[in-house]
Write an enzyme that holds these catalytic residues in place. Structure first.
Site, PDB file in Angstrom:
ATOM      1  N   LYS A 111      59.377   5.302  23.896  1.00 51.28           N
ATOM      2  CA  LYS A 111      60.221   3.948  23.864  1.00 51.28           C
ATOM      3  C   LYS A 111      61.456   4.234  23.592  1.00 51.28           C
ATOM      4  O   LYS A 111      62.495   3.692  24.155  1.00 51.28           O
ATOM      5  CB  LYS A 111      59.221   2.989  23.111  1.00 51.28           C
ATOM      6  CG  LYS A 111      58.159   2.622  23.801  1.00 51.28           C
ATOM      7  CD  LYS A 111      57.491   1.592  22.982  1.00 51.28           C
ATOM      8  CE  LYS A 111      55.865   1.164  23.682  1.00 51.28           C
ATOM      9  NZ  LYS A 111      55.075   0.676  22.896  1.00 51.28           N
ATOM     10  N   LYS A 190      54.011   5.742  35.936  1.00 52.15           N
ATOM     11  CA  LYS A 190      53.092   4.960  35.564  1.00 52.15           C
ATOM     12  C   LYS A 190      53.104   3.475  35.440  1.00 52.15           C
ATOM     13  O   LYS A 190      54.501   3.079  35.064  1.00 52.15           O
ATOM     14  CB  LYS A 190      52.730   5.132  33.888  1.00 52.15           C
ATOM     15  CG  LYS A 190      51.687   4.552  32.983  1.00 52.15           C
ATOM     16  CD  LYS A 190      51.944   4.680  31.616  1.00 52.15           C
ATOM     17  CE  LYS A 190      51.004   3.693  30.784  1.00 52.15           C
ATOM     18  NZ  LYS A 190      51.442   2.262  30.472  1.00 52.15           N
ATOM     19  N   LYS A 193      54.279  -2.778  32.129  1.00 54.20           N
ATOM     20  CA  LYS A 193      54.974  -4.086  32.055  1.00 54.20           C
ATOM     21  C   LYS A 193      56.535  -3.823  31.892  1.00 54.20           C
ATOM     22  O   LYS A 193      57.331  -4.698  31.962  1.00 54.20           O
ATOM     23  CB  LYS A 193      54.627  -4.857  30.902  1.00 54.20           C
ATOM     24  CG  LYS A 193      52.893  -5.301  30.776  1.00 54.20           C
ATOM     25  CD  LYS A 193      52.599  -6.229  29.717  1.00 54.20           C
ATOM     26  CE  LYS A 193      51.161  -6.102  29.515  1.00 54.20           C
ATOM     27  NZ  LYS A 193      50.886  -4.974  28.455  1.00 54.20           N
TER      28      LYS A 193
HETATM   29  P1  ADP Z   1      51.794  -1.583  29.332  1.00 56.30           P
HETATM   30  O1  ADP Z   1      52.166  -0.355  29.350  1.00 56.30           O
HETATM   31  O2  ADP Z   1      51.969  -2.265  30.683  1.00 56.30           O
HETATM   32  O3  ADP Z   1      52.579  -2.193  28.491  1.00 56.30           O
HETATM   33  P2  ADP Z   1      49.762  -2.007  27.544  1.00 56.30           P
HETATM   34  O4  ADP Z   1      50.248  -0.841  26.735  1.00 56.30           O
HETATM   35  O5  ADP Z   1      49.418  -3.371  26.998  1.00 56.30           O
HETATM   36  O6  ADP Z   1      50.304  -1.802  28.857  1.00 56.30           O
HETATM   37  O7  ADP Z   1      48.252  -1.368  27.816  1.00 56.30           O
HETATM   38  C1  ADP Z   1      46.901  -2.107  27.964  1.00 56.30           C
HETATM   39  C2  ADP Z   1      45.962  -1.201  28.330  1.00 56.30           C
HETATM   40  O8  ADP Z   1      46.028  -0.986  29.731  1.00 56.30           O
HETATM   41  C3  ADP Z   1      45.907   0.085  27.443  1.00 56.30           C
HETATM   42  O9  ADP Z   1      44.383   0.426  27.419  1.00 56.30           O
HETATM   43  C4  ADP Z   1      46.527   1.002  28.613  1.00 56.30           C
HETATM   44  O10 ADP Z   1      46.274   2.423  28.270  1.00 56.30           O
HETATM   45  C5  ADP Z   1      46.138   0.499  29.846  1.00 56.30           C
HETATM   46  N1  ADP Z   1      47.182   0.888  30.732  1.00 56.30           N
HETATM   47  C6  ADP Z   1      48.526   0.107  30.914  1.00 56.30           C
HETATM   48  N2  ADP Z   1      49.162   0.672  31.891  1.00 56.30           N
HETATM   49  C7  ADP Z   1      48.195   1.736  32.558  1.00 56.30           C
HETATM   50  C8  ADP Z   1      48.506   2.237  33.546  1.00 56.30           C
HETATM   51  N3  ADP Z   1      49.400   2.382  34.516  1.00 56.30           N
HETATM   52  N4  ADP Z   1      47.292   3.317  34.099  1.00 56.30           N
HETATM   53  C9  ADP Z   1      46.308   3.243  33.330  1.00 56.30           C
HETATM   54  N5  ADP Z   1      46.152   2.308  32.321  1.00 56.30           N
HETATM   55  C10 ADP Z   1      47.262   1.580  31.871  1.00 56.30           C
END
Ligand code: ADP
Ligand code: TRP
Length: 322
Positions: A111, A190, A193
């Site tokens: 980050k 990847k 959000k």
């Molecule tokens: P973001 O990266 O979009 O902020 P979060 O950190 O809130 O997402 O992740 C919520 C859940 O979704 C977690 O279990 C995370 O591992 C999974 N996740 C988020 N983005 C992906 C992705 N691109 N591929 C697989 N799993 C994901």
């Protein structure tokens, strides 16, 4: 019965990476386990400091889960901040967590590398996450691959605490499905959000079309064979297609003659059909946010009953209960 727990950050609109890696699996597991599912608004605050937006995203995330089929009667479903015991446990765990453990966090380093100016909350994020998991005696934590290290940190914290005070915490295991460990966004990175490359679950139809048609591909001409394993469109198609649809698309890729534009159109159709019934159901909740808040508050009351039991054990052990 195994206790399964996972949370999601309301730091933006939930996307199809969140759906396949976490939400869909949780919704399926509500029938076969004791399920704890929550919206981690305190975690989201580490990167989002806009009250109105955090509030809106939190409500939206709750509506998404309910529309997609999470049944609050069958599981524990709540908003993280409605169970304040978690912040008490976080402090206690912080005092038992070495700085070195947090310094090794990939997610924190990532980050910062992306330009986020770190606050203390971002740094101690894994401790709050450990409290989330340990407070409810979770055995299994279904997540995407990016969260693996956070669960390892949780285990480290729990093991050293147990070593000092006796068997207080259950030691959790992550559950990662390799084939959906990392779902690509429209740019091939990847999907996240925070990277501006996400396709939202409830994206409006016009912008869904724009995003799908804009997925980055290489420039192999229509008539030439294409490698499905290197294609972002194919990676997303795989999530929605039946076995026969997938086998057919794979054959057409390998043979040549199907362009990426055609594959994108077919992906768009599948996605639209897939989420159509959920879209309808979501409207019911959109029209009654008070009902959604009522469901979430009930969920928190039920969850607190579990939280206070663990917190009391912890407080007794560390010497702050009289
Ligand atoms: P973001 O990266 O979009 O902020 P979060 O950190 O809130 O997402 O992740 C919520 C859940 O979704 C977690 O279990 C995370 O591992 C999974 N996740 C988020 N983005 C992906 C992705 N691109 N591929 C697989 N799993 C994901
Ligand atoms: N850090 C997780 C993520 O970004 C969200 C989260 C917070 C979580 N607390 C949790 C996930 C507890 C599983 C269990 O995806």
């Amino acid at each position: 019965m195994a206790r399964v727990l996972s949370g999601i950050q309301p730091s933006g609109a939930l996307h199809i990476g969140n759906y396949f890696a976490m939400m869909k699996r949780m919704i399926e597991m509500q029938h076969k386990s004791e399920l704890f599912c929550f919206i981690v608004n305190y975690h989201a605050m580490t990167s989002l400091q806009d009250g109105a937006e955090l509030k809106r995203n939190t409500l939206n995330a709750a509506m998404d889960f309910l529309a997609l089929g999470l049944d609050p009667e069958k599981c524990y479903f709540w908003i993280q901040s409605d169970v304040p015991e978690v912040t008490e446990l976080t402090w206690i765990l912080s005092c038992h967590t070495s700085l070195g453990l947090l310094e090794r966090s990939h997610s924190y380093k990532d980050k910062i590398a992306r330009g986020l100016v770190p606050n203390t909350g971002l740094y101690t994020y894994p401790v709050l996450m450990a409290a989330d998991i340990l407070l409810y005696d979770a055995n299994i934590v279904p997540v995407g691959k990016d969260q693996k290290q956070h669960i390892e940190i949780t285990r480290d914290i729990a093991q050293s605490f147990n070593h000092k005070y006796g068997e207080i915490f259950v030691i959790p295991e992550e559950e990662i499905q390799e084939e959906i460990a990392v779902i690509p966004g429209v740019d091939g990175e990847k999907m996240s959000k925070s990277y501006g490359n996400a396709i939202e679950i409830f994206e409006d139809e016009k912008s869904l079309k724009k995003k799908v048609m804009g997925i980055v591909t290489d420039s192999t001409p229509v008539e030439e064979p294409k490698d499905p394993s290197k294609c972002n469109v194919f990676a997303l198609y795989k999530l929605f297609a039946s076995d026969t649809q997938l086998a057919d698309m794979k054959e057409r890729y390998l043979k040549g003659g199907t362009g990426y534009g055609q594959a994108k159109k077919e992906l768009l159709e599948l996605m639209t059909e897939y989420f159509r019934p959920y879209r309808e159901k979501r409207k019911i909740f959109e029209n009654d946010p008070a009902e959604v808040y009522r469901i979430m508050k009930n969920g928190a009351d039920k969850t607190r009953e579990v939280a206070v039991v663990t917190l009391k054990k912890v407080k007794d052990a560390v010497g702050i209960n009289y």
